[in-house]
Design an enzyme around this catalytic site. Sequence first.
Site, PDB file in Angstrom:
ATOM      1  N   PRO A  14      63.716   3.592  52.793  1.00  0.00           N
ATOM      2  CA  PRO A  14      64.637   4.582  53.374  1.00  0.00           C
ATOM      3  C   PRO A  14      65.978   3.974  53.785  1.00  0.00           C
ATOM      4  O   PRO A  14      66.015   2.954  54.479  1.00  0.00           O
ATOM      5  CB  PRO A  14      63.872   5.085  54.605  1.00  0.00           C
ATOM      6  CG  PRO A  14      62.435   4.858  54.274  1.00  0.00           C
ATOM      7  CD  PRO A  14      62.407   3.593  53.466  1.00  0.00           C
ATOM      8  N   HIS A  15      67.046   4.580  53.327  1.00  0.00           N
ATOM      9  CA  HIS A  15      68.385   4.109  53.693  1.00  0.00           C
ATOM     10  C   HIS A  15      69.400   5.227  53.525  1.00  0.00           C
ATOM     11  O   HIS A  15      69.242   6.097  52.678  1.00  0.00           O
ATOM     12  CB  HIS A  15      68.794   2.901  52.838  1.00  0.00           C
ATOM     13  CG  HIS A  15      68.929   3.203  51.372  1.00  0.00           C
ATOM     14  ND1 HIS A  15      67.835   3.384  50.542  1.00  0.00           N
ATOM     15  CD2 HIS A  15      70.019   3.376  50.592  1.00  0.00           C
ATOM     16  CE1 HIS A  15      68.256   3.643  49.311  1.00  0.00           C
ATOM     17  NE2 HIS A  15      69.580   3.652  49.310  1.00  0.00           N
TER      18      HIS A  15
END
Lengths: 341, 341
Positions: free
Chosen positions: A174-175
Amino acid sequence: MLKKTRQNKNVPELRQDLVTGEWVAIAEKRVERPQEFVKRDAELLNTSFKKCPFETSPQASAKEKPVLLYKNKNETDWTLQIVLNLYPVFTHTGQCKDIFQVGPYFAIEGAGLHEIVITRDHKRHLALMSNGEVTEVVRAYHQRYNEIKNDECVKYVSIFHNHGPEAGASISHPHSQIVATPVVPSDVHRSLEGSKSYEDKNKKCVHCIIIGWEKEDKKRILFENDSFIAFVPFVSRVNFEIQIFPKEHRSNFEETPKEQFSQLADVLRKSLRVLYDTLDNPSYNFFIHTAPADHGEHKHYHWHIEIFPKTNTWGGIELGTGMEVLMISPENAAKYLKKHI
Amino acid sequence: MLKKTRQNKNVPELRQDLVTGEWVAIAEKRVERPQEFVKRDAELLNTSFKKCPFETSPQASAKEKPVLLYKNKNETDWTLQIVLNLYPVFTHTGQCKDIFQVGPYFAIEGAGLHEIVITRDHKRHLALMSNGEVTEVVRAYHQRYNEIKNDECVKYVSIFHNHGPEAGASISHPHSQIVATPVVPSDVHRSLEGSKSYEDKNKKCVHCIIIGWEKEDKKRILFENDSFIAFVPFVSRVNFEIQIFPKEHRSNFEETPKEQFSQLADVLRKSLRVLYDTLDNPSYNFFIHTAPADHGEHKHYHWHIEIFPKTNTWGGIELGTGMEVLMISPENAAKYLKKHI
């Protein structure tokens, strides 16, 4: 007087369309064979834990040390960090660039910033985080936005998040991403112009009118707290779209009071969670639309977040006419989503 | 005076965005579970010959008999036919519709047409056809366009083609689509406005300027014959984009002289073929941009075809800012493509 040539061939270039005024960015990638440009979506598999460039040391994959780093209470591990993108679309050049001419066209070097906001866990994405964790993400967006906007070369700061292969996320960890651009991009410009002309004509903020209509019609509202409201907009561009607005009229995301971060995190997290539950973890994009950082007058604007779950592929109708086709009405989409609230 | 309510709930509905003025179409699809709205691209497999709805009898899958039918020389088989789409985004209602109001918004019933142009062979798509076969496709577009444009309710006719799963083609049997809409769609409107304002300012057709610049710069031209030219535009919206223009200034596709059909087919077929050869049969969309069929004054416009090979997925940058990111410059894209010419 416009410069006639480009200064630095290694910096990405922006070119402006002669007909529509829209900008495109050219950030070249070196490949062996042209076929490598074609990413078949089926090839976009999840990055395994072992191969994840963000997992063991995001710093190792970045050019420099993090521009922002949050640690846990005991300072034994990091919880969130922001690093420069190794493959930036906009690069920091240290000086402002001028628009130059190429034949009948205008272009500008892609001076700006392109950063990655990485959260600690390899798998737990925003829909599955605690409210405290999402609040930290909001705080990071806010802090970094306020640092970047002071750069006099920056005209717009875009914060967005791609989740899942169908939404263009090439790394599954996740980013979010933050890009700072040397021009105000066309969609933002159009949104600003549209809200300005509505206000000139009706003496009211168009987004306040939209929020008022959603509250009156009631059918499409999903979440609400003291400061924020989330609904499936009456005019959605994709199936199950969700928009989040601050209830109070506010032009700039970065002016959100700190005491409201947790409430913003609340509606953002719940919105992503209800999509996760209803549509079986769909790919999605979300982005913040806020007034430009160009020191102009944008009081008529009302910042907001748009969440686009990826349920289908835009084809010739959408690309050729700009008219998106929904297979479910916003009212029925809201009805489905409400079953999981 | 605007009507306040919608007349027919079974007809798709168009709604106009309050901020941008853009229209979206709502053509509801009935499903059992909301997850069915999510098409994972990997699921979009080729339709097998046996299950192909166009193969044995396209008429059987259409509501009515073909609106256009071409046969081979001996009339032993059909070669091309146009049928009404069984799942139309725009439906024929027999009468013009008025814009009505819903709260602060404008909407209109999706009155219009949605047709499918089917060629005979289940597998041989445009890039692999003979020039004679592609000429027949051009002739069909032209004939049907000229029939549809006379409908007084029609404001715009869009002709487009989706090839491959990543381009949104849900049926692999080669087919194009023709939609007739009751409003001028936003992208077309923007393109018209942009070319009008360029002409007002510079007293020249913007597309003629673009063609002139490509001829002068030479780097991006792929194909050329007496009547048409194909190049990778200096400002491309996707990697390896190709645009095709009539060399002579002409606003309306439907005014293309019949003796030029074969030349148009020539550059269209070669353009699709070079993408096929260079990028290993990529998915693509192409569409015709032409002056609206609204009986307005559009002499400044210059009709053309845009071909968008699908090499990557638009993410948060593109969706959030409207600024597309290219991973290869138009010059280098043209260089790669020329190796296969």
